[in-house]
Enzyme design. Structure first.
Site, PDB file in Angstrom:
ATOM      1  N   PRO A 292       0.821  -1.209   0.000  1.00 19.53           N
ATOM      2  CA  PRO A 292       0.000   0.000   0.000  1.00 19.53           C
ATOM      3  C   PRO A 292       0.860   1.266   0.000  1.00 19.53           C
ATOM      4  O   PRO A 292       1.879   1.323   0.689  1.00 19.53           O
ATOM      5  CB  PRO A 292      -0.769  -0.115   1.328  1.00 19.53           C
ATOM      6  CG  PRO A 292       0.114  -0.934   2.210  1.00 19.53           C
ATOM      7  CD  PRO A 292       0.862  -1.868   1.314  1.00 19.53           C
ATOM      8  N   GLY A 293       0.454   2.225  -0.781  1.00 22.99           N
ATOM      9  CA  GLY A 293       1.146   3.519  -0.796  1.00 22.99           C
ATOM     10  C   GLY A 293       0.172   4.604  -0.398  1.00 22.99           C
ATOM     11  O   GLY A 293       0.154   5.104   0.727  1.00 22.99           O
ATOM     12  N   ARG A 294      -0.737   4.920  -1.341  1.00 29.61           N
ATOM     13  CA  ARG A 294      -1.738   5.967  -1.132  1.00 29.61           C
ATOM     14  C   ARG A 294      -2.506   5.769   0.171  1.00 29.61           C
ATOM     15  O   ARG A 294      -2.726   6.724   0.923  1.00 29.61           O
ATOM     16  CB  ARG A 294      -2.717   5.920  -2.322  1.00 29.61           C
ATOM     17  CG  ARG A 294      -3.714   7.050  -2.361  1.00 29.61           C
ATOM     18  CD  ARG A 294      -4.827   6.759  -3.377  1.00 29.61           C
ATOM     19  NE  ARG A 294      -4.328   6.325  -4.665  1.00 29.61           N
ATOM     20  CZ  ARG A 294      -4.021   7.140  -5.675  1.00 29.61           C
ATOM     21  NH1 ARG A 294      -4.161   8.438  -5.546  1.00 29.61           N
ATOM     22  NH2 ARG A 294      -3.568   6.647  -6.823  1.00 29.61           N
ATOM     23  N   ARG A 331      -1.925  16.634  -9.669  1.00 28.23           N
ATOM     24  CA  ARG A 331      -2.885  15.554  -9.883  1.00 28.23           C
ATOM     25  C   ARG A 331      -4.182  16.003 -10.561  1.00 28.23           C
ATOM     26  O   ARG A 331      -4.798  15.228 -11.265  1.00 28.23           O
ATOM     27  CB  ARG A 331      -3.169  14.809  -8.570  1.00 28.23           C
ATOM     28  CG  ARG A 331      -1.931  14.100  -8.031  1.00 28.23           C
ATOM     29  CD  ARG A 331      -2.239  13.112  -6.920  1.00 28.23           C
ATOM     30  NE  ARG A 331      -2.970  11.951  -7.388  1.00 28.23           N
ATOM     31  CZ  ARG A 331      -4.253  11.728  -7.192  1.00 28.23           C
ATOM     32  NH1 ARG A 331      -4.994  12.605  -6.522  1.00 28.23           N
ATOM     33  NH2 ARG A 331      -4.828  10.646  -7.665  1.00 28.23           N
ATOM     34  N   CYS A 362       2.215  29.501 -14.822  1.00 31.68           N
ATOM     35  CA  CYS A 362       1.849  30.190 -16.040  1.00 31.68           C
ATOM     36  C   CYS A 362       1.240  29.201 -17.017  1.00 31.68           C
ATOM     37  O   CYS A 362       1.858  28.817 -18.005  1.00 31.68           O
ATOM     38  CB  CYS A 362       3.102  30.817 -16.620  1.00 31.68           C
ATOM     39  SG  CYS A 362       2.734  32.360 -17.389  1.00 31.68           S
ATOM     40  N   TYR A 391       1.282  11.109  -3.508  1.00 31.24           N
ATOM     41  CA  TYR A 391       1.544  11.556  -4.879  1.00 31.24           C
ATOM     42  C   TYR A 391       1.399  13.068  -5.063  1.00 31.24           C
ATOM     43  O   TYR A 391       0.973  13.528  -6.115  1.00 31.24           O
ATOM     44  CB  TYR A 391       0.639  10.788  -5.871  1.00 31.24           C
ATOM     45  CG  TYR A 391       0.796   9.284  -5.753  1.00 31.24           C
ATOM     46  CD1 TYR A 391       1.985   8.665  -6.137  1.00 31.24           C
ATOM     47  CD2 TYR A 391      -0.209   8.476  -5.227  1.00 31.24           C
ATOM     48  CE1 TYR A 391       2.153   7.286  -6.007  1.00 31.24           C
ATOM     49  CE2 TYR A 391      -0.043   7.098  -5.096  1.00 31.24           C
ATOM     50  CZ  TYR A 391       1.136   6.515  -5.489  1.00 31.24           C
ATOM     51  OH  TYR A 391       1.302   5.154  -5.359  1.00 31.24           O
TER      52      TYR A 391
HETATM   53  N1  LLP Z   1       3.184  -1.392  -5.934  1.00 33.22           N
HETATM   54  C1  LLP Z   1       3.481  -1.084  -7.215  1.00 33.22           C
HETATM   55  C2  LLP Z   1       4.283  -2.000  -7.988  1.00 33.22           C
HETATM   56  C3  LLP Z   1       3.036   0.112  -7.770  1.00 33.22           C
HETATM   57  O1  LLP Z   1       3.330   0.397  -9.027  1.00 33.22           O
HETATM   58  C4  LLP Z   1       2.271   1.004  -6.984  1.00 33.22           C
HETATM   59  C5  LLP Z   1       1.806   2.286  -7.527  1.00 33.22           C
HETATM   60  C6  LLP Z   1       1.990   0.656  -5.651  1.00 33.22           C
HETATM   61  C7  LLP Z   1       2.454  -0.563  -5.165  1.00 33.22           C
HETATM   62  C8  LLP Z   1       1.212   1.545  -4.725  1.00 33.22           C
HETATM   63  O2  LLP Z   1      -0.059   1.791  -5.160  1.00 33.22           O
HETATM   64  P1  LLP Z   1      -1.076   2.628  -4.216  1.00 33.22           P
HETATM   65  O3  LLP Z   1      -1.352   1.758  -3.022  1.00 33.22           O
HETATM   66  O4  LLP Z   1      -0.384   3.886  -3.854  1.00 33.22           O
HETATM   67  O5  LLP Z   1      -2.261   2.857  -5.069  1.00 33.22           O
HETATM   68  N2  LLP Z   1       0.627   8.924  -9.494  1.00 33.22           N
HETATM   69  C9  LLP Z   1      -0.653   8.238  -9.452  1.00 33.22           C
HETATM   70  C10 LLP Z   1      -0.532   6.869  -8.826  1.00 33.22           C
HETATM   71  C11 LLP Z   1       0.479   5.971  -9.495  1.00 33.22           C
HETATM   72  C12 LLP Z   1       0.627   4.652  -8.806  1.00 33.22           C
HETATM   73  C13 LLP Z   1       1.835   3.943  -9.297  1.00 33.22           C
HETATM   74  N3  LLP Z   1       2.087   2.678  -8.708  1.00 33.22           N
HETATM   75  C14 LLP Z   1      -1.658   9.117  -8.701  1.00 33.22           C
HETATM   76  O6  LLP Z   1      -1.291  10.215  -8.279  1.00 33.22           O
HETATM   77  O7  LLP Z   1      -2.809   8.737  -8.537  1.00 33.22           O
END
Ligand code: LLP
Length: 432
Positions: A292-294, A331, A362, A391
């Site tokens: 998990p990231g987000r 975003r 700009c 992000y």
């Molecule tokens: N693992 C892998 C291999 C990934 O590519 C990603 C996200 C994650 C985990 C984490 O995903 P999350 O839990 O954060 O959804 N910039 C975009 C999101 C790009 C996500 C890229 N990969 C945004 O601002 O929505």
């Protein structure tokens, strides 16, 4: 208006985050500024860990996807919570290692890792390298052989699943730059190639179907598809893979109207599917990783701005311009992403106006949110954009040579700087 537990309103009618008054924070640290609640981040990490303990007998671990928000302090927080970390570049790897992150708990991702990145991963004994393609596999085997090492690897697989999210952030379908395709036999070929190599050890497979996903079904389907492949690999090679990395992608609440499921529910359902599949396919239950990231940092962060010009175009719209914009939060420009916006010093008042919040770059597309509800504001008011923890800082740029805002970490009402505000000197630092 509240999108997370860490946001509230105090007796002065000011918005608070992690118990700290955001109007005071803006005064003390200036704007724009990213503000995070440390307790919220820790709570989310613990929730994921607990869900694995409860529903999968603790046979797995959480690897925080640091691309969502990476800085030294975030790496320290993960370390102290016993979470692993997933990095996707030499820069993220460097940041984690620089605070003494245990290298065996680091997973290295990326669809086009450079030779220097692979060398750094091998030299630092990174726990798992998630190999994306055959070129990389061959390069890695050679790099590891030159050093007399064996690299622990996983393969990134495209399970052929179309998750319901924005086109730019879905990754599991066959037409994706990431990973090996299943349908074409490419994945099986790669597995056989790895098994014949001397300096890589294939530990398992990985998939990540996309980001900001609310439904649980695509995750269940991904687990099924992956385990079918494990069965096929066992049948064709006699090797039973012991680890399964199911990626991240769990949706968070950006708008009041959204209602993501608790993360425990995801783990409960996916665990059940894994158990069932393993029983019916005659496989041992693999060690599970989730990334998990987000969902760890997104709702734990907000961005504070100061209102500048308020431009009312009769019959058309009102632009409220702030002292940041697409440079600190690209975003909306990229994905038309949703956010709630609140006037921090009038948080208790009704959001009775409909306005468009614009940045200072700009560029006409430099908007934070269009036609959003906001309290009536005037120059000098403080705006808070909620759920910007993921992000935003990590995707910030110096467009228009705008210095990046600082990151303020709040814990139990006390604030500290964890990333300093950039100066113009920083912005021009590498210029000759
Ligand atoms: N693992 C892998 C291999 C990934 O590519 C990603 C996200 C994650 C985990 C984490 O995903 P999350 O839990 O954060 O959804 N910039 C975009 C999101 C790009 C996500 C890229 N990969 C945004 O601002 O929505």
């Amino acid at each position: 208006m509240y999108v997370s537990d860490c946001i509230s309103i105090n007796e002065s009618g000011h918005l608070t985050v992690g118990g700290a008054d955001t109007v005071e924070l803006a005064k003390q640290y200036g704007t724009p500024a990213y503000v995070f609640d440390e307790n919220e981040i820790r709570k989310n990490l613990r929730e994921f860990k607990k869900s694995i303990d409860e529903h999968y007998g603790g046979n797995g671990h959480v690897s925080y996807a640091s691309k969502a928000f990476c800085c030294k302090e975030m790496c320290r927080i993960c370390m102290s919570e016993g979470a692993g970390i997933d990095v996707v570049s030499g820069g993220e790897l460097y940041t984690a290692l620089s605070v003494g992150f245990p290298s065996e708990d680091i997973i290295f991702h990326g669809n086009n890792k450079t030779p220097a990145e692979l060398e750094a991963a091998v030299d630092n004994n990174v726990g798992r390298i998630v190999v994306d393609n055959i070129t990389e596999l061959e390069m890695l085997n050679k790099i590891a052989a030159e050093r007399g090492k064996t690299a622990g690897i996983m393969f990134r697989i495209k399970p052929g699943i179309d998750a319901h999210t924005h086109d730019f952030i879905k990754t599991g379908q066959i037409d994706s730059k990431f990973g090996f395709a299943l349908e074409t036999g490419e994945a099986m070929q790669a597995v056989k190639a790895a098994l014949s190599m001397t300096n890589v050890k294939l530990r398992g497979l990985h998939c990540h179907i996309g980001s900001q996903i609310f439904d649980i079904d695509p995750f269940e389907l991904a687990a099924k598809v992956m385990l079918n492949l494990y069965k096929e690999i066992k049948a064709q090679t006699g090797v039973e893979l012991a680890e399964l990395n199911l990626g991240g992608g769990f949706g968070i609440k950006y708008l009041e109207s959204e209602c993501p499921k608790p993360y425990a529910e995801y783990m409960k359902n996916v665990s059940a599917v894994v158990k069932e599949q393993c029983e019916s396919l005659g496989l041992k239950m693999p060690h599970i990783l989730i990334e998990p990231g987000r969902s760890v940092v997104g709702a734990a962060g907000i961005t504070l701005y100061t209102v500048g010009a308020v431009k009312e175009i009769p019959e058309i719209r009102t632009y409220v311009s702030v002292d940041g914009g697409m440079a600190d939060n690209p975003r909306y420009a990229l994905y038309h992403a949703d956010y709630e916006v609140v006037c921090a010093n009038k948080a208790a008042e009704e959001r009775s106006e409909t306005v468009t919040v614009a940045g200072k770059c700009c560029e006409s597309g430099d908007l934070i949110q269009e036609n959003t509800k906001l309290q009536p504001v005037k120059p000098g008011d403080i705006l808070a954009v909620l759920s910007t923890g993921a992000y935003n800082y990590s995707m910030a740029s110096n467009y228009n040579r705008i210095p990046k805002p600082p990151v303020i970490m709040v814990k139990d009402g006390e604030a500290r700087i964890v990333v300093k505000r950039e100066s113009y000197e920083h912005v021009a630092e590498c210029d000759i």
